[in-house]
Design an enzyme around this catalytic site. Structure first.
Site, PDB file in Angstrom:
ATOM      1  N   GLY A  22      54.489  50.037 -21.503  1.00 43.42           N
ATOM      2  CA  GLY A  22      55.259  51.220 -21.849  1.00 43.42           C
ATOM      3  C   GLY A  22      55.762  51.952 -20.629  1.00 43.42           C
ATOM      4  O   GLY A  22      55.710  53.177 -20.560  1.00 43.42           O
ATOM      5  N   GLY A  23      56.290  51.207 -19.666  1.00 38.59           N
ATOM      6  CA  GLY A  23      56.610  51.790 -18.366  1.00 38.59           C
ATOM      7  C   GLY A  23      58.036  52.236 -18.157  1.00 38.59           C
ATOM      8  O   GLY A  23      58.385  52.672 -17.063  1.00 38.59           O
ATOM      9  N   ASP A  72      57.606  43.271 -27.120  1.00 39.76           N
ATOM     10  CA  ASP A  72      57.031  43.989 -28.249  1.00 39.76           C
ATOM     11  C   ASP A  72      55.527  43.765 -28.183  1.00 39.76           C
ATOM     12  O   ASP A  72      55.043  42.657 -28.421  1.00 39.76           O
ATOM     13  CB  ASP A  72      57.613  43.446 -29.559  1.00 39.76           C
ATOM     14  CG  ASP A  72      57.013  44.106 -30.796  1.00 39.76           C
ATOM     15  OD1 ASP A  72      56.023  44.854 -30.672  1.00 39.76           O
ATOM     16  OD2 ASP A  72      57.521  43.841 -31.907  1.00 39.76           O
ATOM     17  N   ASN A  99      49.239  51.843 -21.265  1.00 38.33           N
ATOM     18  CA  ASN A  99      49.873  53.142 -21.482  1.00 38.33           C
ATOM     19  C   ASN A  99      50.695  53.226 -22.764  1.00 38.33           C
ATOM     20  O   ASN A  99      50.807  54.299 -23.351  1.00 38.33           O
ATOM     21  CB  ASN A  99      50.785  53.460 -20.283  1.00 38.33           C
ATOM     22  CG  ASN A  99      51.692  54.632 -20.541  1.00 38.33           C
ATOM     23  OD1 ASN A  99      51.263  55.783 -20.597  1.00 38.33           O
ATOM     24  ND2 ASN A  99      52.983  54.348 -20.731  1.00 38.33           N
ATOM     25  N   SER A 151      44.442  60.264 -25.420  1.00 32.68           N
ATOM     26  CA  SER A 151      45.056  61.566 -25.647  1.00 32.68           C
ATOM     27  C   SER A 151      43.968  62.561 -26.005  1.00 32.68           C
ATOM     28  O   SER A 151      42.969  62.192 -26.641  1.00 32.68           O
ATOM     29  CB  SER A 151      46.072  61.478 -26.792  1.00 32.68           C
ATOM     30  OG  SER A 151      46.438  62.763 -27.260  1.00 32.68           O
ATOM     31  N   TYR A 164      47.403  57.884 -35.523  1.00 33.58           N
ATOM     32  CA  TYR A 164      47.495  57.953 -34.066  1.00 33.58           C
ATOM     33  C   TYR A 164      46.207  58.514 -33.465  1.00 33.58           C
ATOM     34  O   TYR A 164      45.671  57.970 -32.491  1.00 33.58           O
ATOM     35  CB  TYR A 164      48.689  58.832 -33.693  1.00 33.58           C
ATOM     36  CG  TYR A 164      48.840  59.147 -32.224  1.00 33.58           C
ATOM     37  CD1 TYR A 164      49.444  58.244 -31.349  1.00 33.58           C
ATOM     38  CD2 TYR A 164      48.401  60.366 -31.708  1.00 33.58           C
ATOM     39  CE1 TYR A 164      49.598  58.542 -30.008  1.00 33.58           C
ATOM     40  CE2 TYR A 164      48.556  60.678 -30.368  1.00 33.58           C
ATOM     41  CZ  TYR A 164      49.147  59.766 -29.522  1.00 33.58           C
ATOM     42  OH  TYR A 164      49.293  60.070 -28.188  1.00 33.58           O
ATOM     43  N   THR A 166      43.249  58.440 -34.733  1.00 30.38           N
ATOM     44  CA  THR A 166      42.214  57.420 -34.903  1.00 30.38           C
ATOM     45  C   THR A 166      42.286  56.376 -33.789  1.00 30.38           C
ATOM     46  O   THR A 166      41.267  56.009 -33.185  1.00 30.38           O
ATOM     47  CB  THR A 166      42.371  56.729 -36.265  1.00 30.38           C
ATOM     48  OG1 THR A 166      42.220  57.693 -37.303  1.00 30.38           O
ATOM     49  CG2 THR A 166      41.343  55.629 -36.448  1.00 30.38           C
TER      50      THR A 166
END
Length: 257
Positions: A22-23, A72, A99, A151, A164, A166
Site C-alpha cells: 500500500g505504498g 491486488d 501497511n 490502528s 475494519y 476487528t
C-alpha cells in the site's frame, strides 16, 4: 517532509531491501519516501497503478532505488510470487512494512459474509502471508524487522466500521505470535498503531472543522498527525537501533488514548 527529518540517517538502513504494501499514497507513500531517503532499496505494492508508477519514477529520478508492482493483495499466490521475484532481484527483504488497508465505513447490519471475508483479506490476511514469504530469506540474511500497521481505532472502540476494527485488533495478536515464533531467527515483529493521520484521503472525506476541533480536545498534543510522523517511527523500528524491541504495540496518536 517535517522539519525534524533534516539529516537524521540510520546507518543500518543503508543498502537494505525494504518492502512496503500500500505504498502509492497516504501513509504508505510517506514510508516509501522515508525509507528511500535513508538509503534503502525500496519495493512497494499497490492497486493504484498511476500513483505507484508516478512515485517510483519521481524517486528514481532523484537517484533512489525504488520498484513498484501493481498487486491486488487479496490474491495471495500472486503476492507471494511477487515477493519472491523482488527477493531474487534485490536480495533478502530485511524490512517488511505491512501497511495496506481500507477503512471503508460500514455497519454491522449491512455487512455480508462475503464482505466480511474481503475486509479481512484487505486489512489482515496479507500481513500473515507476506511475513510467511519473507521470513526464510530474512532469517538467512541475519534477521530483520517486520512492522505491522494497525490502528488505534480498535483500542478506542470506534463505531462505524466494525469489520475494519476487528481486523486491526487481529494485527496486534498476529504481531505477538510472530514475535515469539521468529525471535530466535533475529526477526523483530512490532505493531504501529496510528491515530487520525492527515492523509489527503482523510482530509478529503472526513476532516471537517468540527471533527478537527473535537480531535484537538481528545489529543494531549494539539497538532494534527502527519504521514511523515508515522514514517519516523517506522524508520526507527526498521533500523538496528530498535534491535531489542519486539512483540510491542507502539501507538502514535498524539496522546489520544
Amino acid at each position: 517532509m517535517t522539519n525534524n527529518k533534516n539529516n537524521s540517517i540510520y546507518p543500518s538502513l543503508v543498502g537494505r531491501h525494504a518492502l512496503v504494501s500500500g505504498g502509492a499514497s497516504g501513509i504508505g507513500e510517506a514510508l516509501v519516501r522515508a525509507l528511500a531517503q535513508q538509503g534503502c532499496l525500496v519495493s512497494f505494492f499497490d492497486i493504484d497503478q498511476v500513483a505507484g508508477n508516478a512515485l517510483m519514477e519521481a524517486l528514481n529520478k532523484q537517484g533512489y532505488q525504488v520498484h513498484f508492482d501493481l498487486i491486488d493483495l487479496t490474491q495471495i499466490e500472486t503476492l507471494k510470487d511477487t515477493i519472491h521475484s523482488r527477493i531474487s532481484e534485490w536480495g533478502a527483504i530485511r524490512i517488511l512494512v505491512n501497511n495496506a488497508a481500507n477503512d471503508q465505513r460500514h455497519t454491522l447490519q449491512e455487512m455480508t459474509s462475503e464482505q466480511f471475508d474481503l475486509c479481512m483479506s484487505v486489512n489482515l490476511k496479507h500481513h500473515f502471508f507476506a511475513a510467511q514469504a519473507i521470513a526464510p530469506t530474512m532469517a538467512e540474511a541475519g534477521g530483520g524487522s517486520i512492522i505491522n500497521m494497525s490502528s488505534n481505532s480498535w483500542m478506542l472502540g470506534l463505531a462505524g466500521y466494525p469489520g475494519y476494527v476487528t481486523a486491526k485488533a487481529g494485527i496486534s495478536g498476529l504481531t505477538k505470535g510472530l514475535a515469539r515464533e521468529l525471535g530466535p531467527q533475529k526477526i523483530r515483529v512490532n505493531t504501529v498503531l496510528p491515530g487520525w493521520v492527515m492523509t489527503e484521503k482523510q482530509k478529503r472525506l472526513w476532516l471537517t472543522p468540527e471533527a478537527e476541533a473535537e480531535l484537538m480536545v481528545q489529543q494531549a498534543l494539539k497538532e494534527k498527525i502527519q504521514p511523515e510522523d508515522v514514517a519516523d517511527l517506522v524508520l526507527f523500528l526498521g533500523s538496528d537501533d530498535s534491535r531489542m524491541i519486539s512483540g510491542q504495540s507502539l501507538v502514535i496518536d498524539g496522546g489520544r488514548l
